[in-house]
Design a protein around this motif. Structure first.
Motif, PDB file in Angstrom:
ATOM      1  N   ALA A  38       0.839  -1.199   0.000  1.00 57.05           N
ATOM      2  CA  ALA A  38       0.000   0.000   0.000  1.00 57.05           C
ATOM      3  C   ALA A  38       0.876   1.252   0.000  1.00 57.05           C
ATOM      4  N   CYS A  39       0.359   2.318  -0.576  1.00 58.93           N
ATOM      5  CA  CYS A  39       1.047   3.610  -0.608  1.00 58.93           C
ATOM      6  C   CYS A  39       1.231   4.122   0.827  1.00 58.93           C
ATOM      7  N   ARG A  40       2.435   4.549   1.181  1.00 66.04           N
ATOM      8  CA  ARG A  40       2.727   5.022   2.540  1.00 66.04           C
ATOM      9  C   ARG A  40       2.026   6.331   2.853  1.00 66.04           C
ATOM     10  N   ARG A  41       1.602   7.017   1.800  1.00 64.67           N
ATOM     11  CA  ARG A  41       0.969   8.323   2.035  1.00 64.67           C
ATOM     12  C   ARG A  41      -0.545   8.214   2.115  1.00 64.67           C
ATOM     13  N   CYS A  42      -1.164   7.497   1.157  1.00 63.17           N
ATOM     14  CA  CYS A  42      -2.632   7.478   1.091  1.00 63.17           C
ATOM     15  C   CYS A  42      -3.227   6.103   1.397  1.00 63.17           C
ATOM     16  N   GLY A  43      -2.386   5.081   1.450  1.00 63.10           N
ATOM     17  CA  GLY A  43      -2.869   3.748   1.810  1.00 63.10           C
ATOM     18  C   GLY A  43      -3.511   2.971   0.678  1.00 63.10           C
ATOM     19  N   PHE A  55       5.373   4.463  -2.655  1.00 62.46           N
ATOM     20  CA  PHE A  55       4.392   5.507  -2.948  1.00 62.46           C
ATOM     21  C   PHE A  55       3.872   5.349  -4.373  1.00 62.46           C
ATOM     22  N   GLY A  56       2.641   5.760  -4.578  1.00 63.02           N
ATOM     23  CA  GLY A  56       2.159   5.965  -5.943  1.00 63.02           C
ATOM     24  C   GLY A  56       2.890   7.158  -6.528  1.00 63.02           C
ATOM     25  N   ARG A  57       2.782   7.327  -7.852  1.00 62.32           N
ATOM     26  CA  ARG A  57       3.558   8.387  -8.509  1.00 62.32           C
ATOM     27  C   ARG A  57       3.173   9.782  -8.004  1.00 62.32           C
ATOM     28  N   THR A  58       1.871  10.030  -7.906  1.00 58.11           N
ATOM     29  CA  THR A  58       1.377  11.341  -7.447  1.00 58.11           C
ATOM     30  C   THR A  58       1.762  11.580  -5.990  1.00 58.11           C
ATOM     31  N   CYS A  59       1.605  10.541  -5.168  1.00 60.36           N
ATOM     32  CA  CYS A  59       1.914  10.679  -3.742  1.00 60.36           C
ATOM     33  C   CYS A  59       3.411  10.907  -3.520  1.00 60.36           C
ATOM     34  N   ARG A  60       4.243  10.290  -4.363  1.00 63.58           N
ATOM     35  CA  ARG A  60       5.692  10.494  -4.243  1.00 63.58           C
ATOM     36  C   ARG A  60       6.020  11.974  -4.379  1.00 63.58           C
TER      37      ARG A  60
HETATM   38 ZN   LIG Z   1      -0.770   7.364  -2.466  1.00 68.18          ZN
END
Ligand SMILES: [Zn+2]
Length: 124
Positions: A3-8, A21-26
């Motif tokens: 899972a993305c560390r920022r948004c899950g 991270f996903g690309r946007t969240c990175r």
């Molecule tokens: Zn994310």
């Protein structure tokens, strides 16, 4: 599933999984990190904490409370009540040893121009 560390949200591609991270969240995370560091500096300013290098011989003397003063160039607008974070510095690097102290007294009597003597009290 990773899972993305920022948004899950679940991460699908390998690169995102490797980064955590996903690309946007990175991208957003990097911006947030930079903002966090900026805010930390602002907090130090607001709390009036001066981070200072100190040589090992003086570090020991302050730590043992034998040395209760600092003589410094007053290029930081020191004031009574300000905090000092004394960071032991040896061979071009910080050792990780630190002392918190408070400025209790200040005078520039008989000092070189721009220099100040500060009485300091080490915080427990
Ligand atoms: Zn994310």
């Amino acid at each position: 599933m990773e899972a993305c560390r920022r948004c899950g949200r679940p991460l699908k591609d390998e690169k995102s999984i490797a980064l955590g991270f996903g690309r946007t969240c990175r991208k957003k995370f990097e911006v947030e990190e930079a903002e966090f560091r900026r805010i930390q500096i602002t907090i130090d300013d607001a709390l009036r904490i001066h981070r200072l290098k100190i040589m090992p011989e003086y570090f020991k003397a302050v730590a043992s409370k034998a040395k209760r003063f600092e003589i410094r160039k007053n290029d930081r607008d020191y004031k009574i009540g300000d905090g000092l974070l004394l960071r032991e510095f040896k061979d071009d690097d910080y050792t990780g040893n630190e002392i918190n102290a408070v400025i209790t007294y200040m005078t520039d009597y008989e000092q070189k121009k721009g220099y100040v003597v500060m009485g300091i009290e080490v915080c427990a």
